[in-house]
Write an enzyme that holds these catalytic residues in place. Structure first.
Site, PDB file in Angstrom:
ATOM      1  N   HIS A 109       0.809  -1.235   0.000  1.00 33.39           N
ATOM      2  CA  HIS A 109       0.000   0.000   0.000  1.00 33.39           C
ATOM      3  C   HIS A 109       0.837   1.279   0.000  1.00 33.39           C
ATOM      4  O   HIS A 109       0.497   2.243   0.692  1.00 33.39           O
ATOM      5  CB  HIS A 109      -0.951   0.011   1.196  1.00 33.39           C
ATOM      6  CG  HIS A 109      -2.047  -1.018   1.129  1.00 33.39           C
ATOM      7  ND1 HIS A 109      -2.570  -1.490  -0.055  1.00 33.39           N
ATOM      8  CD2 HIS A 109      -2.741  -1.644   2.124  1.00 33.39           C
ATOM      9  CE1 HIS A 109      -3.529  -2.368   0.209  1.00 33.39           C
ATOM     10  NE2 HIS A 109      -3.653  -2.477   1.516  1.00 33.39           N
ATOM     11  N   HIS A 178      -9.716   1.995   0.527  1.00 34.30           N
ATOM     12  CA  HIS A 178      -9.624   0.834   1.421  1.00 34.30           C
ATOM     13  C   HIS A 178     -10.677   0.894   2.533  1.00 34.30           C
ATOM     14  O   HIS A 178     -10.371   0.636   3.701  1.00 34.30           O
ATOM     15  CB  HIS A 178      -8.211   0.772   2.021  1.00 34.30           C
ATOM     16  CG  HIS A 178      -7.765  -0.595   2.421  1.00 34.30           C
ATOM     17  ND1 HIS A 178      -8.487  -1.387   3.293  1.00 34.30           N
ATOM     18  CD2 HIS A 178      -6.674  -1.320   2.074  1.00 34.30           C
ATOM     19  CE1 HIS A 178      -7.836  -2.532   3.472  1.00 34.30           C
ATOM     20  NE2 HIS A 178      -6.735  -2.513   2.738  1.00 34.30           N
ATOM     21  N   GLU A 309     -11.706  -3.872  -2.751  1.00 30.65           N
ATOM     22  CA  GLU A 309     -10.770  -2.861  -3.240  1.00 30.65           C
ATOM     23  C   GLU A 309     -10.550  -3.050  -4.741  1.00 30.65           C
ATOM     24  O   GLU A 309      -9.895  -3.999  -5.163  1.00 30.65           O
ATOM     25  CB  GLU A 309      -9.442  -2.978  -2.501  1.00 30.65           C
ATOM     26  CG  GLU A 309      -9.557  -2.952  -0.985  1.00 30.65           C
ATOM     27  CD  GLU A 309      -8.377  -3.642  -0.319  1.00 30.65           C
ATOM     28  OE1 GLU A 309      -7.229  -3.227  -0.557  1.00 30.65           O
ATOM     29  OE2 GLU A 309      -8.608  -4.625   0.424  1.00 30.65           O
TER      30      GLU A 309
END
Length: 344
Positions: A109, A178, A309
């Site tokens: 991420h 997210h 996601e």
């Protein structure tokens, strides 16, 4: 009609530059959403049940301190690259780049300080808000200056999230939101009574560090066949699964398409996910452990929420047969995801 208003939410700590964090409230007849200029975070998302009662269906915190402390990306926009890059390494034009390692042996991420941990500048729109930031060359190890715009617009029952970017050097990019959802209302114990379907004929098996093996496997006859709705709790039991944290491979193309649907029979709430992205990571909150104090003092145990996601496939920058992960100078990265809320 959508109303949009902005208000102060807090100040960043002095060591983080001390900037002002704003909250933007988008409201229609059927949906109310709150979004921060810090991390483009969705802090609240209220939708109606079949009796017309509003509940907040996303996990999060009441204060800025919750979001500036360590947490599992509640409601954030993550980047430059969502999901995992194997060993935090990739090569572009013969040059190898090393990213920060923050998830076992991998980069997750965006690294140590991804897009979820920075202040964005904001511009009000008639029915939403547009955030902008410049990610400088070398940030978190990524090449090139990257200009990024994230736009949230609310129209009736539909929340659209658009991601645009331009790069000064060739760089991998994959942006997503997210948010952790529980259609029973945030703070509810689990999501076992939710029914889910995902429009995907294949998925990506992963190794023990959650990196795709490279195989694109058919869902047919496996626990990953979610083309018809399954009740989540019963499905996990049936297949002896501890949860999902996998990329489902969507039909390729730039057009908007329906890719997932979630239904919560007790409240009647439904959520549809439409996107232009090539993949969707379905995650069932396996790493939640009840240790975080959320909104209204709620705790969030394992499986108390799910994430859908929309993004590129994980580690695509290192897998040539996966969808292209690179943005070149002069090109435009442009993807949209739509969340549609109804009752049944």
């Amino acid at each position: 009609m959508t109303t949009v208003r902005r208000e102060a939410f807090g100040r960043m700590p002095p060591e983080e530059g001390g900037g002002e964090v704003e909250k933007f409230v988008l409201q229609s007849d059927s949906v109310r959403v709150e979004i921060l200029s810090f991390g483009c975070i969705i802090t609240a998302l209220e939708t109606k049940d079949r009796d017309g009662q509003f509940s907040d269906i996303v996990l999060g915190f009441d204060t800025l301190e919750g979001y500036t402390s360590k947490h599992p990306f509640f409601g954030t926009v993550v980047g430059r690259v969502a999901n995992r890059i194997a060993n935090g390494k990739f090569s572009v034009d013969g040059k190898e780049y090393q990213l920060f390692i923050n998830n076992g042996p991998n980069s997750l991420h965006g690294g140590a300080k991804g897009f979820d941990k920075v202040l964005w500048s904001a511009e009000l729109l008639p029915n939403g808000v547009r955030f902008f930031r410049l990610s400088p060359d070398g940030e978190e190890g990524y090449p090139g200056d990257l200009k990024v715009w994230v736009t949230y617009t609310l129209s009736g029952r539909e929340l659209a999230i658009n991601y645009e970017a331009q790069a000064s050097k060739t760089t991998p990019i994959s942006l997503t939101n997210h948010s952790y959802f529980n259609l029973a209302g945030q703070g509810s114990r689990d999501v076992y009574d939710h029914e889910i379907s995902i429009e995907a004929d294949s998925y990506l098996p992963v190794d023990d560090t959650q990196i795709p093996t490279g195989e694109v496997a058919a869902v047919q006859g496996t626990a990953f066949d979610l083309r018809q709705p399954v009740e989540l709790g019963k499905h996990l039991q049936k297949f002896h699964l501890s949860g999902f944290d996998h990329n489902f491979c969507l039909h390729q193309g730039q057009d908007r398409r329906l890719v997932a649907r979630v239904f919560h029979p007790p409240t009647g709430r439904t959520m549809e996910v439409h996107t232009t992205q090539p993949g969707i990571q379905f995650y069932t909150g396996n790493f939640l452990d009840g240790s975080l104090k959320g909104k209204g003092g709620a705790t969030y145990p394992k499986h108390s929420a799910f994430c859908l996601e929309t993004q590129n496939w994980p580690d695509a920058v290192n897998k040539p047969h996966f969808p292209n992960a690179l943005l070149h100078p002069g090109e435009e990265y442009n993807h949209t995801t739509w969340l549609v809320f109804n009752t049944a």
